[in-house]
Design an enzyme around this catalytic site. Sequence first.
Site: not given
Length: 537
Positions: A216, A218-219, A369
């Site tokens: 969501s 970055g890549q 997370d």
Amino acid sequence: MATVTQPCPSWTRGSVPLSKRVLPRRRFTTRLTTYPQAALVQAPPPPPPSSPRDSSSSIQLLTLSRANDLQAEARAMARAANATVYNPQLIASMYGSQPIKVVRRTLQILTALGSFGLKLLLDQRNGALDKNRRVRAVELKDIFTKLGPTFVKLGQGLSTRPDICPPEYLEELSELQDGLPTFPDEEAFACIERELGLSLDSIFSSISPSAVAAASLGQVYKAQLKYSGKLVAVKVQRPGIEEAIGLDFYLIRGLGIFINKYIDIITSDVVALIDEFARRVFQELNYVQEGQNARRFKKLYADKEDICVPDVFWDYTSAKVLTMEWVEGVKLNEQEAIERQGLKVLDLVNTGIQCSLRQLLEYGYFHADPHPGNLLATPEGKLAFLDFGMMSETPEEARSAIIGHVVHLVNRDYEAMARDYYALDFLSPDVDVSPIVPALRDFFDDALNYTVSELNFKTLVDGLGNVLYQFPFNVPAYYALILRSLTVLEGLALYADPNFKVLAASYPYFAKRLLTDPNPYLRDALIELLFQDGRFS
């Protein structure tokens, strides 16, 4: 340090050596400031000395390496000096003067969530609220995905809040994926050059032409460093993500203020929860902070041979670019691929459980997370942790209180369990716990008819969640997140062994802590566990 510029063979399909790529050359200058706060990325240990002179040389080399790491991290911190932090007042003043943008996004959100709210209202009128709860939970998950990064993160956060969401919503939102499209590779490459002040071909021998993973915020690209030949993962932030998330949290916080004033059914301070979550998301936007989180996590938990945490390359890290060691591995939920490597999923899950307990109860610093995509099984059989953007801490006093809570659960001392919620900061001191005791007794008396080896952890969590949902609990984020982490690990294990129970794997850790920890509270808890009504149990 000399720079090695040997040609590099293609190391992955589609990878292109940068010397053959046509890329615009950009030159940027970065103001460097030395900060007193700095940290160390662990260097590989030097070879064992064969003489006092060799030992002295090794110490000097290690000292030089550490000094270089400190300086590199200080430079990375300087590049991130202007990173955005969450400030609700500043955001309110910013978007309060942009009514058109606010109205457009508000209509988009209201259109999506308004229809969902209308369905809930009709379900309530028709007496079908409980019957349709699962269907509505799936619909909400799809809505959050369509609304973009902020709501994907919000949904993931809600999946850890049993005091806000019913169990069906917790389960569906926990499966929320970052199903968002990638942004153009040219923008990512330009961001790397702009942030680091270096041309791409001066940093990397080769880099994947397209992202190998997307999330969501970055890549990620796979690349090879030019100076050392090491494979690295380069995470690049989405363009404009700060403004988009800032606007969304401005609107969500306004909704939270409305809920606090007019919606009595929700007893938690919604604005405080939103602010806490927003701070975490904005911290996740600072990749230098994420690198420091990874370094701290590695220092605390990678002392065990079965835990792997990638190193950070500070010279190629900034607020919007993070370069870390590439870890080869298979996601923990890909059981067949793991077994093809000759590894056992249950061994890896047990490693994760023991590490999670250490995170919660020893050092109190833990991964916030928890989902299967952030856990890899390496070919060597290690459990690798990834993505350190969101971390949390367990207060020191709560660590002992949690162990005491387990003792009270085993002893079925529900009055003591209810009082524990004061120490765990679940309840304010003025709340009467006496109505909670029967609810605890009704659920746990049935659940505890099973032996420890038979008891399903998810059943306990769901049952406790039902109790929390019915009473004025405010579950601290650290507690909800660690429960979520252990539930995820148990779920992964159940695919390999339907009879696996996370509590059976956790029990030796709790026993060891009670038997060896000198903490006076835990000494009393041990006596309480062993002796009931003056008799040895």
